[in-house]
Design a protein around this motif. Structure first.
Motif: not given
Length: 154
Positions: A125-137
């Motif tokens: 839950i949260g982990h907004y950095t990881t969620r944003a990284a989905l776009t570059v993985l």
């Protein structure tokens, strides 16, 4: 796996701290921080009184890197206590460009917080950095990482 799925993903792919920094440099960290800040009270409420299925509370703190103008290091801290305007936590991994090491205590002001996260029923839950990284993985990695993310507050 406390430091966040982004670090784990980079490590699993044979990457280094520089690879993780490269991913962070590829995403809009201001947008990440803004999204996380919008729900900071939600995090603080759950940190203060977690449900039995909520664990691994952590914050991502921004620490300026003095020898790199405009450069920041984003460090995850754990072992948190409820906080108001300032707090402290235990560094979850070695800093890449700064002296602190895993296990060191890091004091922070609320304005230094960029991201937050915890687990509920094993989901992140949260982990907004990881969620944003989905776009570059890569799509395959993004699918695996995305499957570990729970529903965030709206």
């Amino acid at each position: 796996m406390r430091a966040g799925l982004l670090a784990l993903t980079v490590a699993a792919l044979g990457g280094s701290a520089q690879a993780q920094q490269s991913i962070i440099d590829s995403i809009d960290m201001q947008a990440v921080c803004d999204s996380a800040h919008a729900h900071m009270d939600y995090f603080r409420e759950h940190l203060a009184s977690p449900a039995p299925n909520e664990t691994e509370f952590m914050l991502q703190v921004i620490v300026p890197v003095r020898d790199k103008p405009g450069g920041n290091e984003y460090l995850w801290v754990t072992n948190l206590a409820p906080f108001e305007s300032s707090g402290q936590g235990v560094l979850d991994a070695d800093a890449e460009r700064l002296p602190p090491k895993k296990g060191d205590t890091l004091k922070f002001q609320r304005g230094m917080i960029c991201d937050w996260g915890f687990r509920r029923d094993g989901m992140m839950i949260g982990h907004y950095t990881t969620r944003a990284a989905l776009t570059v993985l890569s799509p395959d990695v993004a699918m695996v990482v995305g499957a570990k993310l729970g529903k965030n507050p709206e």
